[in-house]
Design a protein around this motif. Structure first.
Motif, short mmCIF file in Angstrom:
data_model
loop_
_atom_site.label_atom_id
_atom_site.label_comp_id
_atom_site.label_asym_id
_atom_site.label_seq_id
_atom_site.Cartn_x
_atom_site.Cartn_y
_atom_site.Cartn_z
N THR A 1 -10.75 0.48 -1.63
CA THR A 1 -10.22 1.26 -2.73
C THR A 1 -11.27 2.24 -3.24
O THR A 1 -12.46 2.14 -2.92
N HIS B 1 -8.52 -2.24 3.74
CA HIS B 1 -8.50 -1.05 2.90
C HIS B 1 -9.62 -1.13 1.87
O HIS B 1 -9.82 -2.17 1.22
N TRP C 1 -4.37 -5.06 8.16
CA TRP C 1 -4.95 -3.88 7.55
C TRP C 1 -6.21 -4.26 6.76
O TRP C 1 -6.34 -5.39 6.27
N GLY D 1 0.78 -1.22 0.00
CA GLY D 1 0.00 0.00 0.00
C GLY D 1 0.81 1.27 0.00
O GLY D 1 0.25 2.36 -0.08
N ALA E 1 -2.17 3.31 0.05
CA ALA E 1 -2.78 3.71 1.32
C ALA E 1 -3.38 5.11 1.27
O ALA E 1 -4.40 5.38 1.90
N MET F 1 -8.57 3.78 4.50
CA MET F 1 -7.95 2.77 5.36
C MET F 1 -8.91 2.52 6.51
O MET F 1 -9.02 3.34 7.43
#
Length: 774
Positions: A133, A131, A129, A48, A106, A111
């Protein structure tokens, strides 16, 4: 794979950092860094983050500072002034995840969750993590990274990735980022690369292997370039992709040597074993080290965690298998100080290694033996005899301190430490003697240590010049307090110099008694005759120490007490160092001290402070210290503990711990490993009162009232001893080795093999310093 990605459950072993901030990211990367003494890696996010390259714009802050290091890999970068620097090698941990043609970065999208954990118990970095998009795809990842303590050439990365929807074209790229940074590529093959430093001609080889499984089925990668793997697959919601990568590294110090076969062999044995075996062996190696070096505090969870953090980084920094390298001021965790070695190593780190890991201590001292030629050359260049160790050292033992640097206004500022901070030669000698006394390593003492002691003593005898007053003076120096430069007769320097000479004479007598033929050959080789030895004895008798026998107070240097007094407490709330606040001229003209100077002398040579001398000097200098160095608070903690002021000792210990453990520490350039070594000293040499320099193993504890028990192990002359200190009793167990004597609170008893000894402590041992002075 998921089970190994879970952290240790026992409290106090895991440090966690949630989220992301550009203000703290580089510091987190330092704090959670991995190392094994040969390899180092900052705790940068692998997935990321975008690419990294050097920016000329000083007002732009890097969102991350990924770095991988190989101990001893120095070259001369294009800097002004030119000084050797530790060269970063290829960042082998970066992973690019591309979803439907768009890279997951990132800074784009959202996030939803990010957590990094340093599992100190296992010596691994764990990341999680989630995430989302900009296209609305949610990806979740787990990662484990390690640098093997069982096989120092090897690193391992594991990742587990899950997407939330079907039909996404997934592309995972694993490569060795920045593979050519600062070095010339000399060999690039599918699974192997080798690069040579342009100036020093050193060569580093890195071999890699990567694999990816979907539902336990392997995917064959594309291999478009060397050390690059590309995996493609269409996603299924909830499907688990498991990625693993191995790296193997080797260093050669001469361009004619080829380290590639060693890197290839390391990769072959690792791939043959498999990542589970690598992880298991690594965890076993950490178990062994924690068993030998761990500290258990009952009654102070915060300092328990801080001391584990200290021991974690101290363990990560040393390599007993390579005596051509030492430990820089930031270990292998950051770029600050270019990887250079200072007096920090001998004064703040060596006691830990000597007490719990003698093989590592020996290797670090052999580095100083191998660089004696550089120390001799510096002494000769400065017009002296013997060995003057460089204030800053890299791989050759030559002085690497820059002579000038450019100030904020673009004007050159002269750097005097390399020219005047000479006490390092006595610091190295002190570490040599302490190591030999604690280990009984006669082979080292005979073949290396004695020569270091003699050559540093020879330097001091030539440095201490007889003058018209009948005394010998050491002028134009810098002591540990670097706020005051170009001073005369610094007490720390002079007393340590006198001790160094006396110790060398004692060492020569010992070598003559035990190995007369070796002593004769050594004296011949060094051209050391009786006339010179008589001069050494004269130096011991006549070197100025700065001690006022009427008051028991040492003057830090000639004229110090004539300087303006300044109330340091008035500046305690300033975030900047005091010399920045009041200016350089006012600092030099006042009695404000940068770091422990005379106080450090109390710690190292308590015999120089008879009766209440230690208390008198500590109470005089402690209020004058502004602690402008990360080394200072820990040394004050150690001395305060020995004087029975537990409250002050604990306060300074917490201050030391906060430097690298606070949520927003100023440690972007790497952890301050000397401060961590000092924290260990405060607990073990201070509170527990361990003395490594005596005829027997000595313990004189002064336990804080808030601590119920302090437990640790120590090595003593080939034996392993377990020690437990409570409020009124010490328990000692000889875990292995021959029977030995142990001295507790002044009482010497015999400790039998595989047996325990209980010693009741007198109540006087726990009187506070206020009572002692009453």
């Amino acid at each position: 794979m998921l089970e190994v990605l879970q952290p240790t459950e026992e409290p106090g072993w895991v440090l966690a950092h949630e989220g992301y901030s550009v203000l703290t990211e580089s510091a987190v990367e330092s704090r959670f860094a991995l190392g094994n003494g040969f390899l180092g890696m900052r705790a940068s996010r692998s997935t990321g983050r975008g690419p990294t390259w050097a920016s000329w714009l000083s007002y732009i802050r890097w969102a991350s500072w990924p770095r991988c290091y190989v101990a001893g890999l120095f070259d001369m970068p294009n800097t002004e002034p030119p000084v050797p620097a530790l060269v970063p090698v290829a960042d082998w941990s970066r992973v690019r995840l591309i979803l439907d043609g768009e890279p997951l970065v990132a800074r784009e999208g959202v996030m939803l969750y990010g957590m990094r954990r340093l599992d100190m118990r296992r010596g691994v970095l764990l990341s999680e993590w989630t995430h989302r998009t900009p296209a609305g795809i949610t990806a979740t990842g787990h990662e484990l990274r390690l640098l093997s303590l069982a096989d120092r050439a090897v690193g391992l990365q594991l990742q587990r990735i899950v997407l939330d929807r079907d039909g996404i074209e997934v592309r995972l790229e694993a490569s060795f980022g920045l593979a050519g940074l600062g070095m010339e590529p000399v060999r690039l093959e599918n699974d192997l690369g080798a690069w040579r430093t342009e100036g020093t001609g050193k060569v580093v080889a890195m071999a890699g292997a990567a694999s990816l499984c979907l539902d336990d089925a392997s995917i064959n990668p594309e291999r478009p370039f060397p050390l690059r793997w590309i995996f493609r697959w269409p996603s299924k919601a909830g499907q688990v992709a498991e990625f693993s990568r191995l790296v193997a590294v080797a260093r050669a110090d001469r361009s004619a040597e080829d380290p590639a076969p060693r890197a290839t062999a390391a990769l072959e044995r690792s791939t043959s074993a498999g990542w589970r075996a690598i992880l298991e062996r690594h965890e076993v190696a950490w178990d062994v080290n924690w068993s030998a070096s761990g500290i258990r505090i009952e009654g102070d969870d915060d300092l328990q965690r801080a001391l584990r953090f200290a021991v974690y980084h101290l363990t990560s920094a040393a390599n007993p298998d390579d005596d051509r390298v030492s430990i820089g001021a930031r270990g292998l965790t950051g770029d600050a100080y270019f990887g250079h070695v200072f007096w920090d190593t001998e004064t703040y780190l060596l006691p830990f290694y000597t007490a719990v890991w003698p093989d590592a201590a020996r290797s670090l001292l052999m580095y100083r033996y191998h660089t004696l030629s550089g120390a001799r050359a510096k002494a000769e260049l400065c017009g002296y005899r013997g060995a003057l160790y460089p204030w800053e050292s890299a791989d050759t033992g030559e002085e690497t301190t820059p002579e000038t640097v450019l100030g904020p206004d673009g004007k050159p500022i002269e750097i005097l430490t390399g020219k005047m901070e000479h006490h390092i030669s006595a610091d190295v000698a002190y570490a040599v003697w302490q190591y030999w006394r604690a280990t009984g390593d006669d082979e080292f003492f005979r073949d290396a240590g004695a020569e270091i002691l003699l050559e540093t003593a020879r330097f001091w005898a030539s440095r201490a010049v007889a003058e018209a007053d009948g005394r010998r003076h050491i002028r134009k120096v810098i002591g540990p307090d670097e706020y005051h430069e170009n001073v005369d007769d610094n007490a720390f320097t002079n007393v340590m110099a006198r001790w160094n000479i006396a110790c060398a004479l004692r060492a020569l007598d010992l070598v003559r008694q035990r190995w007369p033929e070796h002593a004769s050959a050594l004296q011949d080789r060094l051209a050391l005759d009786d006339r010179e030895l008589d001069d050494w004895r004269d130096a011991i008798a006549r070197i100025v120490t700065g001690l006022d026998t009427a008051t028991g107070l040492y003057e830090q240097f000639a004229g110090f007490h004539a300087l303006r007094q300044l109330n340091v407490a008035d500046y305690a709330d300033h975030a900047l160092p005091i010399d920045v606040v009041i200016g350089r001229e006012q600092t030099q003209g006042s009695q404000v001290i940068k770091q422990a100077d005379v106080v450090a002398l109390i710690a190292l040579l308590p015999e120089a402070f008879p009766e209440h001398g230690a208390t008198i000097n500590f109470r005089h200098y402690e209020p004058r210290c502004a602690h402008g160095s990360s080394l200072s608070a820990a040394m004050h903690a150690r001395v305060a503990a020995r004087l029975g002021d537990a409250d002050m000792a604990l306060r300074y210990m917490r201050e030391t711990a906060s430097l690298d453990l606070d949520p927003d520490p100023n440690s972007a350039g790497g952890i301050r490993i000397a401060g961590l070594g000092g924290l260990w000293q405060a607990a073990i040499l201070g509170i527990a009162g361990l003395n490594l320099m005596g005829e027997t193993l000595e313990l004189d504890p002064k336990l804080p009232l808030s601590w119920r028990r302090l437990s640790f192990k120590v090595r003593w002359q080939g034996r392993s001893v377990g020690l437990s200190v409570a409020a009124d009793v010490v328990e000692a167990t000889l875990i292995d080795g021959d029977p030995m004597d142990i001295t507790v609170a002044g009482l010497t008893r015999n400790l039998e093999a595989r047996s325990s000894l209980r010693v009741d402590l007198p109540s006087e041992a726990f009187r506070g310093v206020a009572e002692v002075c009453a």
